[in-house]
Design a protein around this motif. Structure first.
Motif, mmCIF file in Angstrom:
data_model
loop_
_atom_site.group_PDB
_atom_site.id
_atom_site.type_symbol
_atom_site.label_atom_id
_atom_site.label_comp_id
_atom_site.label_asym_id
_atom_site.label_seq_id
_atom_site.Cartn_x
_atom_site.Cartn_y
_atom_site.Cartn_z
ATOM 1 N N LEU A 128 -12.095 18.746 6.186
ATOM 2 C CA LEU A 128 -10.713 18.982 5.748
ATOM 3 C C LEU A 128 -10.478 20.467 5.511
ATOM 4 C CD1 LEU A 128 -10.182 15.945 3.339
ATOM 5 C CD2 LEU A 128 -8.795 16.461 5.342
ATOM 6 N N ASP A 129 -11.456 21.137 4.898
ATOM 7 C CA ASP A 129 -11.315 22.582 4.651
ATOM 8 C C ASP A 129 -11.235 23.363 5.960
ATOM 9 O OD1 ASP A 129 -11.353 22.122 1.940
ATOM 10 O OD2 ASP A 129 -13.464 22.682 1.668
ATOM 11 N N MET A 130 -11.864 22.850 7.017
ATOM 12 C CA MET A 130 -11.838 23.535 8.311
ATOM 13 C C MET A 130 -10.454 23.517 8.959
ATOM 14 S SD MET A 130 -14.729 24.944 8.699
ATOM 15 C CE MET A 130 -14.397 25.613 10.327
ATOM 16 N N VAL A 131 -9.573 22.609 8.526
ATOM 17 C CA VAL A 131 -8.213 22.600 9.082
ATOM 18 C C VAL A 131 -7.544 23.945 8.801
ATOM 19 C CG1 VAL A 131 -5.934 21.501 9.023
ATOM 20 C CG2 VAL A 131 -7.995 20.086 8.848
ATOM 21 N N ALA A 132 -7.610 24.391 7.548
ATOM 22 C CA ALA A 132 -7.013 25.681 7.186
ATOM 23 C C ALA A 132 -7.857 26.842 7.718
ATOM 24 C CB ALA A 132 -6.863 25.784 5.666
ATOM 25 N N SER A 187 0.822 -1.194 0.000
ATOM 26 C CA SER A 187 0.000 0.000 0.000
ATOM 27 C C SER A 187 0.866 1.259 0.000
ATOM 28 C CB SER A 187 -0.884 0.048 1.235
ATOM 29 O OG SER A 187 -1.472 -1.192 1.468
ATOM 30 N N LYS A 188 0.293 2.320 -0.476
ATOM 31 C CA LYS A 188 0.971 3.618 -0.447
ATOM 32 C C LYS A 188 1.160 4.057 1.004
ATOM 33 C CE LYS A 188 0.591 8.365 -1.888
ATOM 34 N NZ LYS A 188 0.074 9.373 -2.788
ATOM 35 N N ASP A 189 2.307 4.687 1.310
ATOM 36 C CA ASP A 189 2.485 5.262 2.650
ATOM 37 C C ASP A 189 1.944 6.694 2.638
ATOM 38 O OD1 ASP A 189 3.070 6.170 5.091
ATOM 39 O OD2 ASP A 189 5.232 5.880 4.973
ATOM 40 N N PHE A 190 0.696 6.808 3.095
ATOM 41 C CA PHE A 190 0.024 8.104 3.075
ATOM 42 C C PHE A 190 0.622 9.094 4.074
ATOM 43 C CE2 PHE A 190 -3.199 5.193 1.422
ATOM 44 C CZ PHE A 190 -3.628 5.884 0.304
ATOM 45 N N THR A 191 1.430 8.588 5.012
ATOM 46 C CA THR A 191 1.889 9.496 6.066
ATOM 47 C C THR A 191 3.155 10.261 5.691
ATOM 48 O OG1 THR A 191 3.050 7.709 7.152
ATOM 49 C CG2 THR A 191 0.801 8.184 7.885
ATOM 50 N N GLN A 192 3.704 10.019 4.492
ATOM 51 C CA GLN A 192 4.707 10.954 4.013
ATOM 52 C C GLN A 192 3.978 12.227 3.616
ATOM 53 O OE1 GLN A 192 7.823 10.304 4.536
ATOM 54 N NE2 GLN A 192 7.234 8.271 5.233
ATOM 55 N N GLY A 193 4.722 13.315 3.390
ATOM 56 C CA GLY A 193 4.098 14.547 2.902
ATOM 57 C C GLY A 193 3.317 15.292 3.962
ATOM 58 N N THR A 194 2.148 15.829 3.566
ATOM 59 C CA THR A 194 1.440 16.771 4.434
ATOM 60 C C THR A 194 0.958 16.154 5.748
ATOM 61 O OG1 THR A 194 -0.597 16.373 3.202
ATOM 62 C CG2 THR A 194 0.672 18.335 2.613
ATOM 63 N N CYS A 195 0.656 14.849 5.749
ATOM 64 C CA CYS A 195 0.235 14.202 6.997
ATOM 65 C C CYS A 195 1.313 14.346 8.053
ATOM 66 C CB CYS A 195 -0.010 12.712 6.764
ATOM 67 S SG CYS A 195 -1.737 12.277 6.666
ATOM 68 N N ARG A 196 2.538 13.978 7.697
ATOM 69 C CA ARG A 196 3.662 14.035 8.641
ATOM 70 C C ARG A 196 4.000 15.490 8.977
ATOM 71 N NH1 ARG A 196 7.274 9.446 10.071
ATOM 72 N NH2 ARG A 196 5.914 8.172 8.768
ATOM 73 N N GLU A 197 3.916 16.377 7.975
ATOM 74 C CA GLU A 197 4.190 17.807 8.213
ATOM 75 C C GLU A 197 3.173 18.411 9.175
ATOM 76 O OE1 GLU A 197 5.595 18.210 3.594
ATOM 77 O OE2 GLU A 197 4.198 19.716 4.349
ATOM 78 N N PHE A 198 1.918 17.999 9.031
ATOM 79 C CA PHE A 198 0.865 18.538 9.906
ATOM 80 C C PHE A 198 1.105 18.107 11.356
ATOM 81 C CE2 PHE A 198 -3.544 18.308 11.721
ATOM 82 C CZ PHE A 198 -3.812 19.668 11.692
ATOM 83 N N VAL A 199 1.456 16.844 11.556
ATOM 84 C CA VAL A 199 1.742 16.343 12.907
ATOM 85 C C VAL A 199 2.930 17.104 13.505
ATOM 86 C CG1 VAL A 199 2.549 14.321 14.219
ATOM 87 C CG2 VAL A 199 0.693 14.080 12.549
ATOM 88 N N ALA A 200 3.986 17.332 12.702
ATOM 89 C CA ALA A 200 5.161 18.058 13.194
ATOM 90 C C ALA A 200 4.790 19.512 13.534
ATOM 91 C CB ALA A 200 6.280 18.022 12.155
ATOM 92 N N ALA A 201 3.936 20.135 12.708
ATOM 93 C CA ALA A 201 3.529 21.527 12.951
ATOM 94 C C ALA A 201 2.675 21.630 14.212
ATOM 95 C CB ALA A 201 2.766 22.069 11.738
ATOM 96 N N LEU A 202 1.802 20.635 14.426
ATOM 97 C CA LEU A 202 1.004 20.600 15.662
ATOM 98 C C LEU A 202 1.919 20.582 16.885
ATOM 99 C CD1 LEU A 202 -1.826 17.915 15.321
ATOM 100 C CD2 LEU A 202 -2.128 20.386 15.504
ATOM 101 N N ALA A 203 2.962 19.745 16.828
ATOM 102 C CA ALA A 203 3.841 19.547 17.988
ATOM 103 C C ALA A 203 4.708 20.765 18.288
ATOM 104 C CB ALA A 203 4.715 18.316 17.776
ATOM 105 N N PHE A 254 -2.289 22.280 5.183
ATOM 106 C CA PHE A 254 -1.692 20.960 5.334
ATOM 107 C C PHE A 254 -2.576 19.859 4.756
ATOM 108 C CE2 PHE A 254 0.325 23.417 8.704
ATOM 109 C CZ PHE A 254 1.644 23.103 8.501
ATOM 110 N N THR A 255 -3.844 20.176 4.502
ATOM 111 C CA THR A 255 -4.743 19.097 4.091
ATOM 112 C C THR A 255 -4.739 18.840 2.590
ATOM 113 O OG1 THR A 255 -6.608 20.594 4.028
ATOM 114 C CG2 THR A 255 -6.230 19.370 6.067
ATOM 115 N N GLN A 256 -3.940 19.606 1.825
ATOM 116 C CA GLN A 256 -3.705 19.166 0.466
ATOM 117 C C GLN A 256 -2.771 17.965 0.548
ATOM 118 O OE1 GLN A 256 -5.523 20.303 -1.895
ATOM 119 N NE2 GLN A 256 -6.407 21.777 -0.462
ATOM 120 N N GLY A 257 -2.595 17.239 -0.563
ATOM 121 C CA GLY A 257 -1.616 16.144 -0.573
ATOM 122 C C GLY A 257 -2.078 14.909 0.179
ATOM 123 N N THR A 258 -1.136 14.295 0.912
ATOM 124 C CA THR A 258 -1.406 12.960 1.480
ATOM 125 C C THR A 258 -2.528 12.955 2.518
ATOM 126 O OG1 THR A 258 0.404 13.281 3.047
ATOM 127 C CG2 THR A 258 0.881 11.981 1.071
#
Lengths: 207, 207
Positions: A76-80, A2-18, B5-9
């Protein structure tokens, strides 16, 4: 594999939260968690549509899937949007305390900062109602996903509520603050138990 | 303006969850939700370190932040690992029912499918313990984020447990199944109430 969905914005979002950046925070995380929960309900629908055994609920499930597609996108739009709604408040904290306009700017910023978590709460309530139907009428093979969806949307609803309460607590306009609190508490009182019932029904069915 | 962050993965993962694809599902969503919750605890730590008012807990908070960095990464990695652990089971369902090897292949696949949600549960328990400390000793200005973190990790823990129970239910080896159930129930019994206490303390503080 399966594709690793947690590369890219998923991982960046978690890092930005922290990080110590003012946004994203609990509101944005709630919006994404709500989108994840809604999508799990939607997945039960996807595994139900086209199956002979569930032909009698097919039309209802298809309509509910379309609703969940829209809810997912809105969450998803509410995140931004949550980060945008927090910006005026982050700015207001930087105004010198002796500035005569500080109080009114702060009050407006607090009201703006309440709008996105209130909206996230409303969307999570709609998602929990949809998940209740998927759990009741959707494919049995995906029932655990409906339970997961209920648990995640419950957490998203509660997380968003804290981001309402932390801002209403600081508002000088107590009438407006109490109206927002009352609306938020009403949603918690109805939809947290509804999510718990969905989860418990699923869990009991797995023992 | 903040990055979306919600664009992409992030958006791709939500869309993949909602589809009828066998993975990602509730386990992967639980892992991501756990990472979001852990990161919110970590954010409280980030807003605590370097502040004179919290100098007496600085060393403890720095150590706890390092632990959360590792937990976040481990939970994000579990998103892909959960999909991998589900692959043999997805394959086993396709084996003809009259194949003499089907039962033993299915049994092995069910055990493999339990490993990732069990690991996600363990990581969420560690995250809830860390968030309890952030909520108690961390910066007051970010206390709502600790509450959100607790709610999200609670949901992740519960969601992962359903993915254990749905697989142990189908296992022929009842001794192994009951051992897994017992371990999962033990984690739920200890850490769901702990997360609830964190959330309620935060909520009470905001009224």
């Amino acid at each position: 594999m399966s594709k690793d969905f947690t590369q890219g914005t998923c991982r960046e979002f978690v890092a930005a939260l922290a990080s110590s950046a003012p946004a994203p925070g609990g509101g944005g995380a709630a919006a994404l968690a709500g989108a994840l929960g809604t999508a799990l309900g939607n997945m039960v629908g996807s595994l139900t549509v086209g199956k002979k055994r569930y032909a009698d609920v097919e039309a209802e499930i298809i309509a509910l899937k379309a609703k969940c597609d829209a809810l997912q996108t809105a969450l998803l739009d509410m995140v931004a949007e949550d980060a945008r709604c927090f910006e005026p408040l982050a700015g207001a904290y930087g105004i010198p305390v002796d500035d005569p306009n500080r109080a009114s700017i702060m009050e407006d910023a607090l009201k703006t900062a309440c709008t996105s978590p209130m909206r996230i709460m409303e969307l999570c309530c709609e998602a929990i109602e949809a998940i209740a139907v998927f759990a009741e009428k959707g494919s049995r093979i995906a029932v655990s996903d409906a339970g997961c969806g209920a648990a995640l949307c419950r957490a998203a609803l509660q997380s968003a509520s804290l981001n309402v309460f932390i801002n209403t607590k600081a508002m000088a306009d107590r009438e407006a603050a109490e109206a927002l609190n009352c609306k938020a508490i009403g949603m918690l009182d109805k939809y947290v138990p509804m999510a718990d019932r969905i989860f418990e029904n699923v869990r009991q069915g797995l023992h």
